[in-house]
Design an enzyme around this catalytic site. Sequence first.
Site, short mmCIF file in Angstrom:
data_model
loop_
_atom_site.label_atom_id
_atom_site.label_comp_id
_atom_site.label_asym_id
_atom_site.label_seq_id
_atom_site.Cartn_x
_atom_site.Cartn_y
_atom_site.Cartn_z
N LYS A 219 0.83 -1.20 0.00
CA LYS A 219 0.00 0.00 0.00
C LYS A 219 0.87 1.25 0.00
CE LYS A 219 -3.87 -2.32 0.34
NZ LYS A 219 -4.97 -2.25 -0.65
N ASP A 273 -0.40 -0.03 -4.47
CA ASP A 273 -1.83 0.23 -4.44
C ASP A 273 -2.09 1.49 -3.64
OD1 ASP A 273 -4.59 0.17 -4.22
OD2 ASP A 273 -4.69 -1.80 -3.24
N GLU A 299 -2.14 0.36 -8.55
CA GLU A 299 -3.55 0.00 -8.45
C GLU A 299 -4.35 1.17 -7.88
OE1 GLU A 299 -6.24 -3.16 -5.83
OE2 GLU A 299 -4.17 -3.65 -6.33
N GLU A 328 -11.58 -2.93 -8.10
CA GLU A 328 -12.23 -3.41 -6.88
C GLU A 328 -13.39 -2.51 -6.46
OE1 GLU A 328 -10.42 -2.45 -2.77
OE2 GLU A 328 -8.67 -2.72 -4.05
N ASP A 351 -14.16 -7.49 -8.40
CA ASP A 351 -14.48 -7.80 -7.02
C ASP A 351 -15.73 -8.67 -7.01
OD1 ASP A 351 -14.04 -6.70 -3.95
OD2 ASP A 351 -16.12 -7.15 -4.40
N HIS A 378 -9.59 -8.77 -6.98
CA HIS A 378 -9.38 -8.21 -5.65
C HIS A 378 -9.88 -9.22 -4.62
CE1 HIS A 378 -11.28 -5.87 -2.23
NE2 HIS A 378 -10.00 -5.60 -2.09
#
Length: 469
Positions: A219, A273, A299, A328, A351, A378
């Site tokens: 992240k 992400d 992402e 997602e 998702d 995801h």
Amino acid sequence: MSVKITGFETHDVRFPTSLTGDGTDAMNTDCDYSSAYVTLFTSSDLVGHGMTFTIGRGNDIVCAAIKEVANRLLGKDVEELFANMGKTWEYLCADPQLRWIGPEKGVIHIALGAVDNALWDMFARSRNKPLWKLVVDMSPEELVSATAFRYITDAITREEALEMLKAKAATKAEREATVRKRGYPAYVTSAGWLGYSDEKVARLTREAVEAGFNHFKMKVGADRDSDLRRGKIIRSIIDDPQYLPTDRPPRDPSSPELIGKNAGPTGSVLMIDANQVWDVPQAIEYVKSLEDIKPWFIEEPTAPDDILGHAAIRKALRPHGIGVATGEHAHNRMVFKQLLQAEAIDVCQIDSCRLAGVSEVLSVLLMAAKFGVPVCPHAGGVGLCEYVIHLSLIDYIAVSGSMDRNVLEFVDHLHEHFLYPCSINKDGRYNVPSDAKEGYSIEMYKSSIAEYEWPHGSYWVNSPKTKGQ
């Protein structure tokens, strides 16, 4: 005697993951992984379980919407519903008053996802097959009839989809045998949450390498210096042969499945992400500044429904060898249609329950296959790993016919609450769900529901509230 749907029950189940930092990212800082859970009952012993995922507050609102959608199934003959699941999906969408509070997006749409998934779970259980096996055993005609096509025929027609599926049908058994033997490729996110210390990131990365993974996601977006530091920590471990299991040599970075992914010397891949935190210009400049850690893709760099913004970011980052992934939080199949038509993404991230169930997922799998974009679902949330392995198997065996460049997200959280939890083999790949009774693998233990149901479950009665509540 025909079997009819006679009732349903919903449960607002919340897990206190914000206490440990699981699920934290630049946008979502206090996540209590939660399940808006539904069970459909029939006039026989047949049941169906489904859920959609939230991160805490608002889960009760989704449960209220699930009740409104599930009401439409009461009294319906299950075999009539199963006979054409695409038509059934359209029926579930068709209440004009409920549609008004979407349409086909937001709370009402993810509620529909829970209900449609529960119906597919019931369908699979009625045939004594896992969900993926139920779908891949369908004829091309049956699979097309199970798919949601409204509003996407400018991208793919039923006739095109039928020809694509027919072209893959003869070799389905071969692919099924291959994936049963090898497993489905996975990547790990569990080491990359923003709420973790550097020491925890390093430890979890080493453990992931030892477990056989070679794709890792981190992240980013809260602090550039921190992102670079954490990225270099992860790279220092995944690029160093000393951390590889002794029975596993480095992978070739120039192999077909790794070329173009910025794989390091051991064949390991890093993805990043941002969870939608940036405006378009900011996304471009920020990701360029992370070029040293060699990510395969960024992402969710910006708002999930900004199609042209994603296209601009992709165009700007292409000279730097960094791709764009999203999906997602894509509301529906129409958002994916436009992302593909605009050449805005390198990776399609469906998702399982933000899209409104299996029938809508099938439409996106077909579009992505037509446009030649790999699907990497995801799965960062409770129950999502259990769901999405079925969808990736459907994609590989029946739709795209490829898993060489695909990787399916895996997070090692909360699987113990499910009767049929997903699992990973020694090569860092998902095992194929194989229990004839598991349906869509989403049935939760009653004891877990009793403990974590909000607000009167035993955990919440006896424990202080988390940051997320």
